[in-house]
Design an enzyme around this catalytic site. Structure first.
Site, PDB file in Angstrom:
ATOM      1  N   ASP A 183       0.857  -1.190   0.000  1.00 31.94           N
ATOM      2  CA  ASP A 183       0.000   0.000   0.000  1.00 31.94           C
ATOM      3  C   ASP A 183       0.891   1.237   0.000  1.00 31.94           C
ATOM      4  OD1 ASP A 183      -2.335   1.764   0.406  1.00 31.94           O
ATOM      5  OD2 ASP A 183      -3.347  -0.101   0.958  1.00 31.94           O
ATOM      6  N   HIS A 227      -3.055   2.985  -4.645  1.00 28.91           N
ATOM      7  CA  HIS A 227      -2.399   2.571  -3.389  1.00 28.91           C
ATOM      8  C   HIS A 227      -0.991   2.019  -3.666  1.00 28.91           C
ATOM      9  CE1 HIS A 227      -5.639   3.426  -0.634  1.00 28.91           C
ATOM     10  NE2 HIS A 227      -6.493   2.797  -1.416  1.00 28.91           N
ATOM     11  N   GLU A 284      -9.844   2.658  -5.181  1.00 30.61           N
ATOM     12  CA  GLU A 284      -9.439   4.028  -4.866  1.00 30.61           C
ATOM     13  C   GLU A 284      -8.222   4.494  -5.666  1.00 30.61           C
ATOM     14  OE1 GLU A 284     -10.937   4.520  -0.329  1.00 30.61           O
ATOM     15  OE2 GLU A 284      -9.070   3.405  -0.521  1.00 30.61           O
TER      16      GLU A 284
HETATM   17  C1  ACM Z   1     -10.831  -0.379   0.774  1.00 33.80           C
HETATM   18  O1  ACM Z   1     -11.280  -0.317   1.938  1.00 33.80           O
HETATM   19  N1  ACM Z   1     -10.208   0.653   0.227  1.00 33.80           N
HETATM   20  C2  ACM Z   1     -10.999  -1.573  -0.026  1.00 33.80           C
END
Ligand code: ACM
Length: 762
Positions: free
Chosen positions: A195, A268, A331
């Site tokens: 991440d 991410h 995201e």
């Molecule tokens: C997430 O909680 N961004 C999958």
């Protein structure tokens, strides 16, 4: 459970007569997750080193696990007093199903695979004293309740996730977590390895992932919403070596747990881009993220990036035997793709419409690569945007719409909606809870989760493989804290995915959880204990208001005060609803005969002019955030500032709403205050505009006014509207949703949530 409490009590009485002879207490079967068929019979089986273990060689892997626990405790089987027989039974269709038949002479386990035997063994272990699993106990043998269990899981995917990027934990902890999953008959560990805040898996081809991406220079202190942000100034990080990964995967395999690694893309990915800036679109040097949230620096869709990811995945695939590789997909802000010539050129050359289709191109390309290696992909539900990769399984986290869309188009789905599966949310509304990300997800809400969305018919429902609890670790710097957030909610999740709806019962579950605490103590697991907390509820009937108190555990008293003093063993015992006719502070606690159990419950009641009035809302709140209904907006109680999911808050997704309050007799009013949540990290944005209108008493005229709402960026946005003292019979409040979240803000491109709680009328 298909047996009744009174039968258990009868049997326990019988057993206690029996056990006086050899001074053995037989454990009452209180298995978690509840078996789907359990019949207790009167009798006991004496398990000892004289128990002869006979098994089919094909079932050896599961039997070996039992022996690894059993032998150090009891010694090798030496005698022939009685038998434990493990039988391969191919007539049992589901390889995870088992029969555990304990009679006075023999324990028989039947299953068609070692996995079924393993689950039978887990049930058997829960019939033994908790100490057995850790240190053994100092006796020659143990009496076990006779019974027959015929059991099989409701869902084939039974998972727990763990984010090791935001915080990482020792290998020993990862194994402890896997052990806990095994005890609860879960079969999947979703390991979130990469991440923005740190890359945690060794990739030999790319040493800078270890040298650079694995470390951040410092970490945010306190909650993200505390402004201004402050940092601890301490370098943080590390990674799991490939040897450690192999060790963990093998450890999990012995416990019949599949480890699914997650390598996030295209978003991410700031940590990887910090190590290799050429993977980003700007080519600029960025740092490994030091705070939480969503970041603009994402992988740029160019050949160099695809080659990097393929090389990374080659090493990942070699380490993880799992059918699935999780590729993230969530995201990923598209700003950089919009501004990058490479991305735009690719959109043109591939004939794509926009950046969403480019994301689909990205994911589909990686899917093809992984399919060619014999793997399937799983991704967060954003992978639906711009079209779904042909063979992908969807992990539905932003509510259930993604699940419905995927299942209807014939794709497999794993359910992890934030509302019921995010164990980084608060689990109690007690103010003493350690800082969490926000939201409110108590044990009961997890337990009540039905993984099958109601929009699906029975054919479509077959695509729902199961569910998973998620542990995002921004606010869990230690393994103790991760455990605290996982337990006991993981117990509830295990029952959500294992036990049929007909066999689920929350009260019964709670009594088993209370009993399970002893097991968690022995396992040295740091669980949260909110079983002795109190639930309160304000009710109004015919303009009269009452406050109701409840606690779940049986045989205890609630004592309370209304004068601000702490409740003690001599305070008034709660027997029926408390009439409320003025503002006050109610304090209560659960007591046994001599002592207070659990934390005190404190409720401030603001008995304002709208309490007990009639109220309507023109829209239904989102089903995951329906609080205590419209009445909860005028019940005199504020929702928690940090837990927008508690029963005082109502959540609406992307909709304007009209709230109407009706007074049975006109009331003189001079102010209305509203409270909105503004937890932008969860895409909750206070409205920018609110409208008020009043029906006046004297001539039935209405007065209208529209207000801009001042938002200083705090987590709660209050708005107060003052008028000349006026008698009104009706108030209408129009709340405008914030709208689609613009680029650069958290949740960009999604509809904003509106969360509203108490409307205070004075
Ligand atoms: C997430 O909680 N961004 C999958």
């Amino acid at each position: 459970m298909n047996f009744k409490k009174k039968h258990i009590i009868l049997f326990l009485v019988l057993i206690c007569f029996a056990c006086q002879e050899n001074k053995q207490i037989v454990i009452e079967p209180q298995i978690i997750p509840a078996p789907n068929n359990l019949n207790i019979t009167a009798g006991e089986f004496y398990l000892s080193s004289n128990t002869n273990l006979i098994y089919d060689a094909k079932l050896e892997p599961a039997v070996a696990y039992w022996e690894s626990l059993f032998t150090p405790v009891f010694g090798l089987n030496t005698g022939k007093a009685n038998t434990m027989r493990v039988v391969l039974d191919k007539s049992i269709k589901n390889p995870e199903a088992y029969i555990l038949d304990v009679n006075t002479l023999e324990i028989t386990i039947k299953a068609s695979s070692p996995k079924g035997v393993f689950y039978a063994v887990q049930s058997l272990i829960q019939l033994l004293p908790p100490e057995f699993i850790k240190d053994g106990f100092k006796s020659e043998g143990i009496n076990i309740q006779t019974l027959k269990i015929e059991d099989n899981p409701e869902f084939s995917y039974r998972g727990m996730h763990l984010d090791v990027s935001r915080h990482m934990y020792p290998v020993e902890f990862i194994k402890k977590y896997i052990d806990a999953l095994a005890i609860l008959k879960m079969n999947t560990f979703h390991w979130h390895l990469t991440d923005d805040q740190g890359w945690r898996i060794e990739i030999k081809k790319y040493p800078k992932l270890q040298e650079v991406a694995a470390y951040r220079k410092e970490t945010l202190i306190g909650h993200y919403s505390n402004q201004p942000h402050q940092f601890d100034g301490k370098k943080y990080g590390g990674y799991y070596t490939q040897e450690e990964v192999k060790d963990i995967v093998a450890y999990a395999q012995k416990r019949f747990i599949t480890v699914i690694p997650e390598i996030e893309m295209p978003g991410h990915s700031q940590a990887a881009i910090a190590a290799y800036p050429e993977l980003g679109c700007s080519g600029e040097q960025v740092e490994v993220a030091t705070k939480w949230g969503v970041f603009e620096d994402i992988y740029c869709p160019k050949e160099e990036t695809f080659k990097f990811l393929e090389n990374v995945l080659d090493e990942v695939v070699a380490l993880f035997p799992s059918e699935y590789i999780h590729i993230g997909g969530d995201e990923a802000p598209k700003t950089q793709w919009k501004n990058s010539s490479e991305s735009q050129a690719l959109i043109k050359s591939e004939g794509l419409k926009n950046e969403h289709e480019l994301q689909n191109y990205f994911i589909t390309r990686m899917e093809k690569y992984l399919n060619s290696k014999g793997k399937q992909i799983i991704g967060w539900d954003e992978i639906l945007e711009g079209g779904l990769a042909p063979n992908a399984t969807v992990m539905s986290w932003r509510g259930t719409n993604g699940a419905v869309e995927a299942a209807k188009s014939g794709h497999n789905v794993v359910m992890t909606p934030t509302s019921h599966c995010y164990f980084d949310y608060y689990q109690s509304d007690n103010d003493d809870e350690p800082t969490a990300i926000g939201g409110y997800l108590p044990l009961e809400k997890v337990y009540g989760f039905n993984p099958i969305p109601e929009e699906l018919n029975s054919e479509e429902a077959k695509y729902i493989l199961g569910a998973q609890g998620n542990i995002w670790t921004e606010y869990m710097p230690t393994s103790e804290q991760a455990e605290y957030m996982a337990f006991p909610r993981i117990l509830a999740m295990s029952e959500v995915v294992w036990t049929n709806a007909e066999n689920k019962n929350y009260e019964d579950f709670v009594s088993r959880v209370e009993n399970f605490h002893k097991r968690l103590d022995v396992l040295d697991i740091n669980y949260a204990n909110h079983l002795f907390e109190i639930n309160g509820e304000m009710n109004s009937v015919n303009s009269k208001s009452f406050y109701k108190l409840e606690t779940l555990t049986e045989g205890k008293d609630i004592r309370y005060t209304l004068d601000g003093n702490e409740p003690t063993v001599t305070s008034q015992i709660y027997r029926s609803q408390i009439p409320i006719s003025k503002s006050l502070e109610l304090k209560a606690a659960v007591f046994n005969a001599k002592e207070q159990l659990g934390q005190p419950f404190i409720q401030n009641i603001n008995f304002h002019k709208a309490v007990g009035a009639k109220i309507t809302i023109d829209k239904t709140p989102h089903k995951a955030y329906s609080g205590s209904g419209a009445e909860g907006l005028i019940n005199g109680i504020n929702g928690s500032d940090s837990r927008y999911g508690d029963k005082e808050w109502l959540g609406f997704w992307g909709e304007d709403i009209i709230i109407t309050i009706y007074f049975s007799k006109p009331k003189e009013i001079n102010s209305i205050s509203t409270r909105f949540h503004n937890g932008n990290g969860q895409w909750i944005y206070a409205p920018e505009e609110i409208g008020f209108s009043f029906k006046l008493q004297e001539d039935g005229r209405t007065l209208n006014d529209i207000n801009r709402i001042k938002n200083n960026g705090g987590i709660i946005v209050n708005h107060s509207y003052k008028v000349e003292p006026t008698f009104v019979s009706q108030i209408e409040i129009v709340v405008k949703n914030y709208g689609e979240i613009p680029e650069g803000k958290q949740g960009a491109g999604n509809n904003a949530w509106t969360f509203i709680d108490e409307i205070i009328v004075n």
